[in-house]
Design an enzyme around this catalytic site. Sequence first.
Site, PDB file in Angstrom:
ATOM      1  N   CYS A  76      42.400  39.162  37.366  1.00 46.21           N
ATOM      2  CA  CYS A  76      41.458  38.993  36.252  1.00 46.21           C
ATOM      3  C   CYS A  76      41.078  40.349  35.654  1.00 46.21           C
ATOM      4  O   CYS A  76      41.187  41.397  36.304  1.00 46.21           O
ATOM      5  CB  CYS A  76      40.176  38.322  36.734  1.00 46.21           C
ATOM      6  SG  CYS A  76      40.352  36.606  37.206  1.00 46.21           S
TER       7      CYS A  76
ATOM      8  N   CYS B 265      35.725  37.194  41.037  1.00 50.19           N
ATOM      9  CA  CYS B 265      35.296  38.430  40.370  1.00 50.19           C
ATOM     10  C   CYS B 265      33.810  38.715  40.619  1.00 50.19           C
ATOM     11  O   CYS B 265      33.412  39.868  40.746  1.00 50.19           O
ATOM     12  CB  CYS B 265      35.584  38.357  38.878  1.00 50.19           C
ATOM     13  SG  CYS B 265      37.343  38.496  38.523  1.00 50.19           S
TER      14      CYS B 265
ATOM     15  N   CYS C  73      34.806  34.638  36.921  1.00 53.64           N
ATOM     16  CA  CYS C  73      35.145  33.642  37.948  1.00 53.64           C
ATOM     17  C   CYS C  73      34.475  34.020  39.271  1.00 53.64           C
ATOM     18  O   CYS C  73      33.983  35.131  39.447  1.00 53.64           O
ATOM     19  CB  CYS C  73      36.665  33.531  38.115  1.00 53.64           C
ATOM     20  SG  CYS C  73      37.408  34.854  39.086  1.00 53.64           S
TER      21      CYS C  73
ATOM     22  N   ASN D 266      43.234  41.078  31.938  1.00 56.56           N
ATOM     23  CA  ASN D 266      43.935  40.220  32.897  1.00 56.56           C
ATOM     24  C   ASN D 266      45.439  40.480  32.859  1.00 56.56           C
ATOM     25  O   ASN D 266      46.011  40.736  31.787  1.00 56.56           O
ATOM     26  CB  ASN D 266      43.606  38.735  32.685  1.00 56.56           C
ATOM     27  CG  ASN D 266      43.873  38.224  31.285  1.00 56.56           C
ATOM     28  OD1 ASN D 266      43.816  38.975  30.325  1.00 56.56           O
ATOM     29  ND2 ASN D 266      44.152  36.939  31.166  1.00 56.56           N
TER      30      ASN D 266
ATOM     31  N   GLU E  23      48.728  38.606  34.224  1.00 56.50           N
ATOM     32  CA  GLU E  23      49.233  37.381  34.853  1.00 56.50           C
ATOM     33  C   GLU E  23      50.590  37.605  35.510  1.00 56.50           C
ATOM     34  O   GLU E  23      51.206  38.657  35.361  1.00 56.50           O
ATOM     35  CB  GLU E  23      49.305  36.268  33.793  1.00 56.50           C
ATOM     36  CG  GLU E  23      47.916  35.937  33.268  1.00 56.50           C
ATOM     37  CD  GLU E  23      47.887  34.712  32.372  1.00 56.50           C
ATOM     38  OE1 GLU E  23      48.951  34.256  31.897  1.00 56.50           O
ATOM     39  OE2 GLU E  23      46.770  34.196  32.162  1.00 56.50           O
TER      40      GLU E  23
ATOM     41  N   GLU F  72      38.098  41.546  35.060  1.00 51.49           N
ATOM     42  CA  GLU F  72      36.990  42.216  35.756  1.00 51.49           C
ATOM     43  C   GLU F  72      37.505  42.984  36.976  1.00 51.49           C
ATOM     44  O   GLU F  72      37.096  44.114  37.227  1.00 51.49           O
ATOM     45  CB  GLU F  72      35.950  41.189  36.233  1.00 51.49           C
ATOM     46  CG  GLU F  72      35.294  40.394  35.129  1.00 51.49           C
ATOM     47  CD  GLU F  72      36.036  39.104  34.792  1.00 51.49           C
ATOM     48  OE1 GLU F  72      37.283  39.100  34.803  1.00 51.49           O
ATOM     49  OE2 GLU F  72      35.368  38.102  34.518  1.00 51.49           O
TER      50      GLU F  72
HETATM   51  N1  THU Z   1      40.451  35.321  33.810  1.00 54.91           N
HETATM   52  C1  THU Z   1      39.872  36.561  33.795  1.00 54.91           C
HETATM   53  O1  THU Z   1      40.510  37.554  33.429  1.00 54.91           O
HETATM   54  N2  THU Z   1      38.584  36.666  34.194  1.00 54.91           N
HETATM   55  C2  THU Z   1      37.815  35.645  34.640  1.00 54.91           C
HETATM   56  O2  THU Z   1      36.702  35.854  35.111  1.00 54.91           O
HETATM   57  C3  THU Z   1      38.324  34.271  34.542  1.00 54.91           C
HETATM   58  C4  THU Z   1      39.764  34.116  34.235  1.00 54.91           C
HETATM   59  C5  THU Z   1      41.855  35.191  33.414  1.00 54.91           C
HETATM   60  C6  THU Z   1      42.796  34.842  34.537  1.00 54.91           C
HETATM   61  C7  THU Z   1      43.932  34.181  33.791  1.00 54.91           C
HETATM   62  O3  THU Z   1      44.835  35.171  33.374  1.00 54.91           O
HETATM   63  C8  THU Z   1      43.279  33.574  32.561  1.00 54.91           C
HETATM   64  O4  THU Z   1      41.995  34.159  32.466  1.00 54.91           O
HETATM   65  C9  THU Z   1      43.144  32.062  32.613  1.00 54.91           C
HETATM   66  O5  THU Z   1      42.526  31.647  33.775  1.00 54.91           O
END
Ligand code: THU
Length: 143
Positions: free
Chosen positions: A60, A98, A95, A49, A51, A62
């Site tokens: 994310c 994704c 999520c 991920n 941010e 994925e």
């Molecule tokens: N996140 C992911 O990388 N993958 C997911 O499927 C769910 C959430 C990350 C996004 C963000 O940087 C952190 O998790 C908190 O939501």
Amino acid sequence: MSDILRMERLEGLYAEALKAAENSYAPYSNFRVGAAVLLTDGRVVTGTNVENVSYGLTVCAERSAIARAVIENGPKIRVAAVAVANLNGATCPPCGMCRQVLKEFMDADGDVLFPFEGVMKRARLDEILPFAFDADLKKTVTK
Ligand code: THU
């Protein structure tokens, strides 16, 4: 492939996802996620991920793995399995956004691996994304 061999392969994929999480850029949530996609030709591509201070721009793990898989291997890739891991020991299914992006490159019976309430959960893509959007946009007409 036998189911035992397949499970071993998936555990290896999870280890790759966990390693990828080490490179996570998550200064806002401190939730460090890694993903590893297994392509049908056996190659493994990882993502993490990334941010952003404008929170909604976060990508994310994925989706970064999928983007990287296409960048490195071209538009014809197919994904046989994906593993998601995090360094926080938390439950972490992909999520919704994704799931739809994975669907673009995975068959309905593709394996999705993720930590869930302290155990490794293995699900088919269509179990976690029933009734996916999959319209044939070339055949739709504006009325
Ligand atoms: N996140 C992911 O990388 N993958 C997911 O499927 C769910 C959430 C990350 C996004 C963000 O940087 C952190 O998790 C908190 O939501």
